[in-house]
Design a protein around this motif. Structure first.
Motif, short mmCIF file in Angstrom:
data_model
loop_
_atom_site.label_atom_id
_atom_site.label_comp_id
_atom_site.label_asym_id
_atom_site.label_seq_id
_atom_site.Cartn_x
_atom_site.Cartn_y
_atom_site.Cartn_z
N GLN A 43 -26.50 15.73 35.78
CA GLN A 43 -25.32 15.79 36.66
C GLN A 43 -25.20 14.50 37.46
O GLN A 43 -24.11 13.95 37.61
CB GLN A 43 -25.44 17.00 37.61
N SER A 54 -24.16 11.58 35.14
CA SER A 54 -22.78 11.69 34.65
C SER A 54 -21.77 11.10 35.62
O SER A 54 -20.61 10.86 35.26
CB SER A 54 -22.43 13.15 34.35
N ASP A 109 -20.87 6.95 31.21
CA ASP A 109 -20.07 7.84 30.35
C ASP A 109 -20.99 8.76 29.56
O ASP A 109 -21.80 8.27 28.76
CB ASP A 109 -19.27 7.01 29.34
N ILE A 110 -20.87 10.03 29.77
CA ILE A 110 -21.69 10.95 28.97
C ILE A 110 -20.77 11.89 28.18
O ILE A 110 -19.83 12.46 28.73
CB ILE A 110 -22.67 11.77 29.83
N TYR A 135 -20.88 15.16 25.62
CA TYR A 135 -21.77 16.25 25.22
C TYR A 135 -21.10 17.08 24.14
O TYR A 135 -20.08 17.73 24.37
CB TYR A 135 -22.10 17.12 26.44
N PHE A 164 -21.57 21.00 33.82
CA PHE A 164 -21.45 19.54 33.88
C PHE A 164 -19.99 19.09 34.02
O PHE A 164 -19.38 18.62 33.05
CB PHE A 164 -22.05 18.92 32.61
N ASN A 186 -18.64 16.52 35.25
CA ASN A 186 -18.35 15.10 35.03
C ASN A 186 -18.70 14.60 33.63
O ASN A 186 -18.59 13.42 33.33
CB ASN A 186 -19.08 14.25 36.08
N ILE A 187 -19.17 15.50 32.80
CA ILE A 187 -19.48 15.13 31.41
C ILE A 187 -18.31 15.52 30.54
O ILE A 187 -17.67 16.56 30.76
CB ILE A 187 -20.79 15.83 30.95
#
Ligand SMILES: [Mn+2]
Length: 252
Positions: free
Chosen positions: A71, A74, A78-79, A81, A94, A96-97
């Motif tokens: 978390q 992120s 840049d993540i 998933y 998550f 922000n992912i």
């Protein structure tokens, strides 16, 4: 919609099955956090957690430290998933992912001049059970009625997963790869996890499992290279040294 580029030093992690198969995944996140490993993009290719889904506080307790660190990261890099068959309904955990559920996969990117498609790897196989499970869990009413049994169901599932042997050769894997490739455009690169093989068949890259091979994928000079965490640490630390003695597999 514009197609995004996969950047140099982007990292691909597949099938870590955390926390049941060692601490490599958490160590990797720590090294990104303390900048010993520098990456602009992190691709989590599914089954990163051995069991994780949203809308359950209990399931989070098993992987809490990794969740919290993800978390945090992120918000900094840049993540992406791509949900697997062990980790789903993750948007809630998550925010922000960029989370892609199974229905949104494969996702198309560009790597230099090539089109590249990313997917967890379980697209062309029935996933009715966990899709239904996921849909049920998204429903607040079901969640509330399930919560009484939640602990029991999760404990039972985790107990089974813990002793499951997930690392073995896939018999006739080439045949399976050929079947999968038929669903993709001919001239594209395909990157998938799920099979725990760490093998490359022309334009099909079956990522190594962090739990089994102990390797991740990293983009070096526009190509995906498989590396162990230790090798990754030494490369990043000594960027001026051009030769590396660590064993890697390369593909283009
Ligand atoms: Mn999988």
């Amino acid at each position: 919609m514009s197609i995004k580029d996969i950047k140099e030093s982007a990292i691909f992690i597949a099938d870590a099955h955390y926390p049941h198969y060692g601490d490599e995944f958490f160590k990797l996140l720590q090294n990104i956090d303390n900048k010993k490993i520098v990456t602009p993009q992190l691709f989590l290719m599914g089954d990163i957690f051995d069991l994780l889904f949203g809308y359950s506080n209990y399931i989070k307790t098993f992987s809490n430290k990794a969740i919290i660190l993800l978390q945090k990261l992120s918000k900094e890099i840049d993540i992406y998933y791509l949900e697997g068959n062990h980790d789903f309904c993750l948007k809630e955990i998550f925010p922000n992912i960029k989370v892609y559920n199974r229905e949104k996969q494969p996702i198309k990117f560009r790597l230099k001049k090539d089109n590249i498609y990313l997917a967890h790897g379980d697209l062309y196989k029935t996933g009715f059970g966990y899709n239904l499970y996921c849909k049920l869990l998204r429903n607040r009413f079901t969640l509330k009625s399930l919560s009484l049994f939640e602990k029991k169901i999760i404990d039972n599932r985790l107990k089974k997963l813990k002793i499951k042997n997930i690392c073995h050769d896939f018999i006739d894997f080439k045949k399976r790869v050929d079947e999968i490739k038929r669903y993709y455009p001919k001239d594209s690169l395909i990157v998938e996890g799920h099979f725990h093989q760490g093998k490359v068949f022309e334009n099909y890259i079956s990522l190594p499992s962090l739990a089994c091979q102990g390797e991740i994928g990293i983009i070096i000079e526009g190509k995906i290279v498989f590396k162990k965490l230790n090798a990754l640490l030494s490369t990043t630390k000594s960027t001026t040294i051009t030769t590396s003695t660590s064993p890697t597999s390369t593909m283009r």
